[in-house]
Design a protein around this motif. Structure first.
Motif, PDB file in Angstrom:
ATOM      1  N   UNK A 167     -33.916 -55.200  16.995  1.00  0.00           N
ATOM      2  CA  UNK A 167     -34.981 -54.451  16.365  1.00  0.00           C
ATOM      3  C   UNK A 167     -34.826 -52.731  17.154  1.00  0.00           C
ATOM      4  N   UNK A 168     -35.098 -51.700  16.502  1.00  0.00           N
ATOM      5  CA  UNK A 168     -35.186 -50.445  17.056  1.00  0.00           C
ATOM      6  C   UNK A 168     -36.302 -49.470  16.657  1.00  0.00           C
ATOM      7  N   UNK A 169     -36.752 -48.835  17.668  1.00  0.00           N
ATOM      8  CA  UNK A 169     -37.905 -47.936  17.490  1.00  0.00           C
ATOM      9  C   UNK A 169     -37.539 -46.537  18.148  1.00  0.00           C
ATOM     10  N   UNK A 170     -37.801 -45.563  17.195  1.00  0.00           N
ATOM     11  CA  UNK A 170     -37.823 -44.090  17.769  1.00  0.00           C
ATOM     12  C   UNK A 170     -38.958 -43.454  17.595  1.00  0.00           C
ATOM     13  N   UNK A 171     -39.418 -42.691  18.530  1.00  0.00           N
ATOM     14  CA  UNK A 171     -40.512 -41.893  18.804  1.00  0.00           C
ATOM     15  C   UNK A 171     -40.174 -40.499  19.047  1.00  0.00           C
ATOM     16  N   UNK A 172     -40.351 -39.449  18.199  1.00  0.00           N
ATOM     17  CA  UNK A 172     -39.819 -38.378  18.366  1.00  0.00           C
ATOM     18  C   UNK A 172     -41.052 -37.259  18.133  1.00  0.00           C
ATOM     19  N   UNK A 173     -41.212 -36.376  19.397  1.00  0.00           N
ATOM     20  CA  UNK A 173     -42.522 -35.517  19.515  1.00  0.00           C
ATOM     21  C   UNK A 173     -42.136 -34.253  19.340  1.00  0.00           C
ATOM     22  N   UNK A 174     -42.979 -33.592  18.539  1.00  0.00           N
ATOM     23  CA  UNK A 174     -42.701 -32.151  18.487  1.00  0.00           C
ATOM     24  C   UNK A 174     -44.354 -31.394  18.265  1.00  0.00           C
ATOM     25  N   UNK A 175     -44.438 -30.381  18.307  1.00  0.00           N
ATOM     26  CA  UNK A 175     -45.867 -29.565  18.641  1.00  0.00           C
ATOM     27  C   UNK A 175     -46.218 -29.658  16.724  1.00  0.00           C
ATOM     28  N   UNK A 176     -45.554 -29.089  15.945  1.00  0.00           N
ATOM     29  CA  UNK A 176     -45.860 -28.762  14.459  1.00  0.00           C
ATOM     30  C   UNK A 176     -44.653 -29.468  13.627  1.00  0.00           C
ATOM     31  N   UNK A 177     -44.840 -29.359  12.420  1.00  0.00           N
ATOM     32  CA  UNK A 177     -43.806 -29.452  11.470  1.00  0.00           C
ATOM     33  C   UNK A 177     -42.887 -28.159  11.550  1.00  0.00           C
ATOM     34  N   UNK A 178     -43.257 -27.268  11.904  1.00  0.00           N
ATOM     35  CA  UNK A 178     -42.239 -25.909  12.128  1.00  0.00           C
ATOM     36  C   UNK A 178     -41.050 -26.234  13.322  1.00  0.00           C
ATOM     37  N   UNK A 179     -41.661 -27.130  14.108  1.00  0.00           N
ATOM     38  CA  UNK A 179     -40.830 -27.470  15.293  1.00  0.00           C
ATOM     39  C   UNK A 179     -39.899 -28.691  14.945  1.00  0.00           C
ATOM     40  N   UNK A 180     -39.878 -29.310  13.988  1.00  0.00           N
ATOM     41  CA  UNK A 180     -39.272 -30.670  13.521  1.00  0.00           C
ATOM     42  C   UNK A 180     -37.818 -30.285  13.180  1.00  0.00           C
ATOM     43  N   UNK A 181     -36.820 -31.070  13.519  1.00  0.00           N
ATOM     44  CA  UNK A 181     -35.549 -31.019  12.923  1.00  0.00           C
ATOM     45  C   UNK A 181     -34.866 -32.425  13.099  1.00  0.00           C
ATOM     46  N   UNK A 182     -33.721 -32.525  12.262  1.00  0.00           N
ATOM     47  CA  UNK A 182     -33.043 -33.736  12.336  1.00  0.00           C
ATOM     48  C   UNK A 182     -33.824 -34.841  11.398  1.00  0.00           C
TER      49      UNK A 182
END
Length: 337
Positions: free
Chosen positions: A238-253
């Motif tokens: 199994x695999x889990x990824x948690x990717x933290x950013x402030x807002x959608x404007x800061x999200x990528x990938x």
């Protein structure tokens, strides 16, 4: 220049090039000298001069607060030998494992520099000779005209490839990021040293993977995911990824992450509510808090990898130690500051 290192368990000797930092010379010789950031901020590579003289390349290095000049202590990543040198390291030191990717200095050429968000850029370095590295490792980068190295994790994975992919977040006082954001850099030459880092993944691990990343810390996680995908790792684990950013404007990938069907991906937004009807799962909160809620009762047979700004890394490690009860050998991270 001959350097003798006396560690707690045994001694080593190796040659350093003129002006070469002691740490880099030892690592290049296949000796696993102690380090974490390798750029003068953490103090992990401190040693004591027994005989000989060193020249300090960065007198104001933040890691200097951990050394005692009166006791002849210095940072191996910032000092070069001025003559034959004997030093002491108060830790156990071992040769690198057979088959390890031994760090080397190489010159790369910038390719495909592009904006990923308002303050994050992606780019590649192209090399004339193949480069090997383990998933999760980083290299030190120094463009012409910018003093000192900065460490950045690779986003891709390709043994024997001639291309390394990176992301860089813009920082007001960041020498490399200001250089990268300051003009058209494709074709520029960048000095590199690496690969470095102990937060590595190999498919022989045989455990479930938990990846927690804040901001540009996602880079090394992308490399781990690429390596795991290549080995069809998530067909068995199994695999889990948690990717933290402030807002959608800061999200990528986000498009890239949505393609990993065998991994449970969650984007944590700390400063706005999540969007609706998206291909990925979004949650409101700091990334370590979101991971804590989602992972309750799921920590069996898990190896965790953590990356990002130091406060985010520290918070995630506290969750993994106190809540998940993971042992320290099952929590992997590299300290950049």
């Amino acid at each position: 220049m001959r350097i003798q290192v006396n560690a707690r368990n045994r001694g080593y000797d190796f040659e350093a090039l003129p002006g070469e930092k002691v740490l880099y010379a030892g690592l290049r010789a296949g000796i696993d000298l102690p380090y974490e950031c390798a750029t003068g901020t953490c103090g992990t590579c401190k040693a004591k001069v027994v005989s000989g003289r060193v020249r300090d390349g960065w007198a104001e290095a933040p890691g200097k607060k951990f050394v005692k000049p009166a006791a002849n202590e210095f940072l191996m990543c910032q000092c070069a030998a001025e003559e034959g040198l004997t030093l002491e390291v108060s830790k156990f030191v071992y040769p690198m494992d057979a088959g390890a990717c031994v760090p080397q200095k190489c010159i790369g050429t910038v390719r495909n520099s592009r904006a990923l968000t308002h303050d994050v850029m992606g780019f590649a370095l192209e090399f004339e000779e193949p480069r090997d590295f383990d998933a999760g490792q980083f290299v030190l980068l120094a463009p012409e005209g910018v003093a000192g190295y900065r460490g950045y994790s690779m986003c891709n994975f390709a043994r024997g490839g001639r291309r390394l992919d990176f992301i860089v977040k813009r920082k007001p006082d960041g020498g490399f990021s200001q250089w990268l954001f300051g003009g058209k850099r494709d074709g520029a030459r960048v000095e590199t040293f690496g690969p470095l880092g102990k937060a590595t993944f190999d498919p022989a691990l045989g455990k479930n993977l938990l990846l927690i990343a804040g901001g540009s810390g996602i880079a090394g996680m992308m490399s781990i995911l690429a390596r795991a995908e290549e080995a069809q790792y998530f067909a068995r684990h199994r695999g889990w990824l948690f990717f933290g950013v402030r807002t959608m404007r800061d999200a990528f990938f986000l498009d890239e992450l949505s393609r990993y069907s065998g991994v449970d991906v969650t984007i944590a937004l700390s400063e706005e509510d999540p969007p609706q009807n998206t291909r990925l799962r979004f949650e409101r909160g700091l990334v370590h808090e979101v991971a804590k809620r989602a992972m309750a009762g799921k920590y069996q047979d898990v190896r965790a990898y953590v990356a990002g700004p130091p406060p985010a890394v520290d918070a995630a490690i506290r969750v993994l130690l106190l809540e998940a009860k993971l042992t320290t050998d099952n929590i992997r991270y590299d300290k950049y500051s």
